[in-house]
Design a protein around this motif. Sequence first.
Motif, mmCIF file in Angstrom:
data_model
loop_
_atom_site.group_PDB
_atom_site.id
_atom_site.type_symbol
_atom_site.label_atom_id
_atom_site.label_comp_id
_atom_site.label_asym_id
_atom_site.label_seq_id
_atom_site.Cartn_x
_atom_site.Cartn_y
_atom_site.Cartn_z
ATOM 1 N N SER A 297 0.807 -1.223 0.000
ATOM 2 C CA SER A 297 0.000 0.000 0.000
ATOM 3 C C SER A 297 0.839 1.272 0.000
ATOM 4 O O SER A 297 0.396 2.306 -0.485
ATOM 5 C CB SER A 297 -0.903 0.053 1.239
ATOM 6 O OG SER A 297 -1.713 -1.080 1.292
ATOM 7 N N GLU A 298 2.017 1.207 0.618
ATOM 8 C CA GLU A 298 2.740 2.457 0.889
ATOM 9 C C GLU A 298 4.163 2.481 0.354
ATOM 10 O O GLU A 298 4.906 3.436 0.579
ATOM 11 C CB GLU A 298 2.744 2.707 2.420
ATOM 12 C CG GLU A 298 1.327 2.794 2.997
ATOM 13 C CD GLU A 298 1.295 2.873 4.525
ATOM 14 O OE1 GLU A 298 2.352 3.078 5.150
ATOM 15 O OE2 GLU A 298 0.196 2.724 5.090
ATOM 16 N N ALA B 232 -4.454 -8.642 -1.065
ATOM 17 C CA ALA B 232 -4.829 -7.250 -1.324
ATOM 18 C C ALA B 232 -5.597 -7.207 -2.641
ATOM 19 O O ALA B 232 -5.105 -7.692 -3.662
ATOM 20 C CB ALA B 232 -3.575 -6.382 -1.396
ATOM 21 N N THR C 34 -7.202 -5.260 -5.835
ATOM 22 C CA THR C 34 -6.769 -4.074 -6.577
ATOM 23 C C THR C 34 -7.435 -4.033 -7.951
ATOM 24 O O THR C 34 -7.682 -5.084 -8.541
ATOM 25 C CB THR C 34 -5.232 -4.076 -6.751
ATOM 26 O OG1 THR C 34 -4.834 -2.960 -7.536
ATOM 27 C CG2 THR C 34 -4.742 -5.351 -7.436
ATOM 28 N N LYS D 218 -5.268 1.524 -5.862
ATOM 29 C CA LYS D 218 -6.349 1.348 -4.901
ATOM 30 C C LYS D 218 -7.679 1.616 -5.607
ATOM 31 O O LYS D 218 -7.708 2.270 -6.649
ATOM 32 C CB LYS D 218 -6.167 2.321 -3.735
ATOM 33 C CG LYS D 218 -4.875 2.043 -2.978
ATOM 34 C CD LYS D 218 -4.647 3.030 -1.840
ATOM 35 C CE LYS D 218 -3.372 2.709 -1.084
ATOM 36 N NZ LYS D 218 -2.138 2.806 -1.899
#
Length: 465
Positions: A193-194, A384, A386, A394
């Motif tokens: 995510s980051e 995750a 997507t 995201k």
Amino acid sequence: MAHLTNTAPTAELQALDAAHHLHPFTHAAGLKDKGARIITRADGVWLQDSEGHRILDAMAGLWCVNVGYGRRELVEAAAAQMAELPFYNTFFQTSHVPAIRLAERLAGLAPEHLNHVFFAGSGSEANDTNIRLVRTYWEMKGAPQKKAIISRWNAYHGSSVGSGSLGGMKGMHAQGGMPIPDIHHIDQPDWWSEGGDLTPEEFGRERARQLEEKILELGEDNVAAFIAEPVQGAGGVIVPPDSYWPEVNRILDKYDILLIADEVICGFGRTGNWFGSETMGIRPDIMTIAKGLSSGYQPIGGSIVSDEIAEVIGGDEFNHGYTYSGHPVACAVALENLRILDEEGIVTRVREETAPYLKKKFESLADHPLVGEAKIVGMMGSIALTPDKASRAKFEDGGALGYLTRERCFANDLVMRHVGDRMIVSPPLVISTDEIDLLIERARKSLDEAMDEAERQGLLRAAAA
Ligand SMILES: *Cc1c(COP(=O)(O)O)cnc(C)c1O
């Protein structure tokens, strides 16, 4: 004896539930519209609801039913202890056999230098204890200004005022006056995510170094402790890059601050060892335990503390305790649960057999068009979701896909949890390879259905980068 299950039609129970029962982490209006799912019994990895559905529980309740449901030995341990001594406290120089035996057993299981247990009723209480333990430790060492505790955004350490402050859930901090003073948060090691343009390894080191920057910003002489889950659970099963913990270790070795490893989920076999600290290669001064300690059959938690801390704290009376610290029934059940985990070789089987099997199957979900990364350690994993794997995009409508997928899982008799757009599994450790096959089959079907539904609702749009 009055049986409490199936005493009324589901709709009537749901109406009563909505009328009188305030639920944790639940939007009341939504609950009222839909009605709660009412679970009536369970066996192994299987739940049964009030409509007779058999549901595969891929979350082990709330990450806790490690030995699975329906273990008679645990029922009998509770009944025998209730008959003999249902309650006595451990305050004021009294003790009892279940607390003594459980403390001894935990000292034996924990890393060599952790030999002292302070009992609590839950993980939240144990982390509240830890706040006071580490600050009291430094006060008694003549360093009362060492008060600051560093934690991480998106960590989960419980829901009391103290433990909720330690946690890094912004939605929780927004309600009711949290965090308390002297708690500081750094960013989490969530590469998916980051991580931006960094490689996972670069990113892991960068996030670890935030700890050092924060220590220097606050002043080493003002920092009491760093608290972290070996692998973040409720934040979405965030598996840190391999570079993360070694760099944190280097930093912790350099500065004189304590490490609290929150083992509430990772402990008792979840990662394939008795503690997540072993799996991730970390050396805590305190470990928080709860959940799998009793496989959820009784509410119990605690702090396992180093010889050094126990000795310093022992220099005076520690003005702290809970009525149910070392509750005899909870201790007796926890002891029996540890016996089962040990004697049935459950932790070893997870490490050598079922976790590697689950890993292979779970990671295969990454070929699904909705799934970006699939990460798993032992028996805790997440995927995750997507709209675009290549750019790790995201969704514009964050969390909607996760919610939709969870609803499809429910409809397909599978409990998976969603945290935003991550889907999580953390099954009972006794899950068989056949049951793992079924879990993956149902997860894949639910993902397909969620994708179709999302397409119909126009939810597959990516957020602006
Ligand atoms: C669940 C959890 C807690 C809180 O435990 P409770 O028994 O719910 O109070 C603390 N830390 C971690 C890592 C948890 O997952």
